[in-house]
Design an enzyme around this catalytic site. Sequence first.
Site, PDB file in Angstrom:
ATOM      1  N   TRP A  11       0.822  -1.219   0.000  1.00  0.00           N
ATOM      2  CA  TRP A  11       0.000   0.000   0.000  1.00  0.00           C
ATOM      3  C   TRP A  11       0.847   1.256   0.000  1.00  0.00           C
ATOM      4  CZ3 TRP A  11      -0.504  -4.109   3.318  1.00  0.00           C
ATOM      5  CH2 TRP A  11       0.171  -4.030   4.524  1.00  0.00           C
ATOM      6  N   ARG A  12       2.177   1.106  -0.019  1.00  0.00           N
ATOM      7  CA  ARG A  12       3.019   2.301  -0.104  1.00  0.00           C
ATOM      8  C   ARG A  12       3.401   2.605  -1.536  1.00  0.00           C
ATOM      9  NH1 ARG A  12       6.757   1.789   5.311  1.00  0.00           N
ATOM     10  NH2 ARG A  12       5.002   2.090   6.727  1.00  0.00           N
TER      11      ARG A  12
ATOM     12  N   GLU B 293      -5.271   0.820   6.120  1.00  0.00           N
ATOM     13  CA  GLU B 293      -5.345   1.287   7.506  1.00  0.00           C
ATOM     14  C   GLU B 293      -6.402   0.517   8.303  1.00  0.00           C
ATOM     15  OE1 GLU B 293      -3.385   3.246   9.234  1.00  0.00           O
ATOM     16  OE2 GLU B 293      -2.113   3.522   7.484  1.00  0.00           O
TER      17      GLU B 293
ATOM     18  N   TYR C 284     -12.384  -9.425  13.894  1.00  0.00           N
ATOM     19  CA  TYR C 284     -13.042  -8.136  14.106  1.00  0.00           C
ATOM     20  C   TYR C 284     -13.864  -7.738  12.887  1.00  0.00           C
ATOM     21  CZ  TYR C 284     -10.679  -7.418  18.521  1.00  0.00           C
ATOM     22  OH  TYR C 284     -10.255  -7.526  19.800  1.00  0.00           O
TER      23      TYR C 284
ATOM     24  N   CYS D 157      17.025   0.778  21.279  1.00  0.00           N
ATOM     25  CA  CYS D 157      17.382   2.195  21.341  1.00  0.00           C
ATOM     26  C   CYS D 157      18.681   2.510  20.592  1.00  0.00           C
ATOM     27  CB  CYS D 157      17.486   2.647  22.794  1.00  0.00           C
ATOM     28  SG  CYS D 157      15.952   2.374  23.712  1.00  0.00           S
TER      29      CYS D 157
ATOM     30  N   SER E 124     -11.005 -11.428  22.533  1.00  0.00           N
ATOM     31  CA  SER E 124     -10.656 -10.264  23.368  1.00  0.00           C
ATOM     32  C   SER E 124     -11.150 -10.424  24.788  1.00  0.00           C
ATOM     33  CB  SER E 124     -11.291  -8.991  22.821  1.00  0.00           C
ATOM     34  OG  SER E 124     -11.314  -8.997  21.450  1.00  0.00           O
TER      35      SER E 124
END
Length: 368
Positions: A29-30, A42, A87, A204, A305
């Site tokens: 999708w990019r 999304e 979902y 990090c 869930s």
Amino acid sequence: MPEPLPFNPAEVADRLLAWYAESGRDLPWRRTCDPYHVWLSEIMLQQTTVAAVIPYYQRFLASFPDIESLAAAPVEAVIELWAGLGYYRRARNLHAAAVRLVEDFGGVFPATMEEVLSLPGIGRSTAGAILSIAFEKSAPILDGNVRRILCRLFALRQPARSSAAEKRLWRWAEVLTPVERPGDYAQAIMDLGAGVCLPRQPACQACPLAGLCQALRLGLERELPVTSRRKPVPLRRQVALALRRDGALLLRRRPLTGMLPGLWEFPNCEPLSGESAEQAARRLLTELGGKGEVAAVGEVRHVYSHFRLRLSLFVAEACPDRRIAEGEASVWAPAASPEYPLHGAHRKALALLKDWTPAGDSGTMASL
DNA sequence: AATGCGGGGGA
DNA sequence: TCCCCAGCATT
């Protein structure tokens, strides 16, 4: 009175954009800024990982290449393509939004925050992602990845889901979103959360924001964000029956409203109080008009869930001289027919059945 | 086994 | 403003 920032906000976007040029992922999708494609990706990515989404995304676009074709499709066809992704409300909202896009916007995806937010299934964060990626508008996003990054960057010690924290996080998200290249910035910060600023083990040393990160400076990078403990979820037991006839299995369809809408499953029930799993399976068999014995295949564990499911699977042969009701919501299907998509737990049950060999019998199920 | 994630809709 | 919701990958 704006709160003072511990660094120059423009610095964050500069570093992220430079890092993204080197380390950004190449995702299907990019390769486009078509708002329909961005929107679809999304929605699919909510609660779901990139690897799981890619094949669904491609199949979905092959069936529904544009908003018009999606809006024109029956909602069942959309659910069918969604089967296994979970979902299912997302799929129903997607379809409902496509219908509204055709009715109210002439099939053209709108480019203002107010209009995008008015579509079902799109909240503030998803709207921000669509506006920045598809329309190059400077709109903030605050999904799970960004929330974690900002909690660390600003060393936020409040519970991250409290309303006070949410206000500050949105404010920070706004301040950091650049006017130039907001779409790349949105993808960059989501990539950073997915690959570097990880929940348990933040990398990090590889992070372009390490020099700005207040949590790292204070040694709090593994303590943040502050989350509240989730309450334990209940366990539910169910029994399912795989009823066989001439190599086919009896499947039932769930109603189009409610949970797992329109998906197929084996006939199932919860054991009555005091009833064993096997007794419940025999009861199912009788209700379906069959007779004879049921054989235990095994147990499926499935996590939702808000509860855990333990599903006991039994198998039985349909009695050839008895007619078992077949109708719109009930069908004899060859196993794994794509036109009868099973939901997650019953997919696992079917896999169990395929691997199962009844005692004293060899290979009967292999034909399934 | 525990954890983390998005968003809508209703109480 | 809170609670609820029929997943899944990661650790």
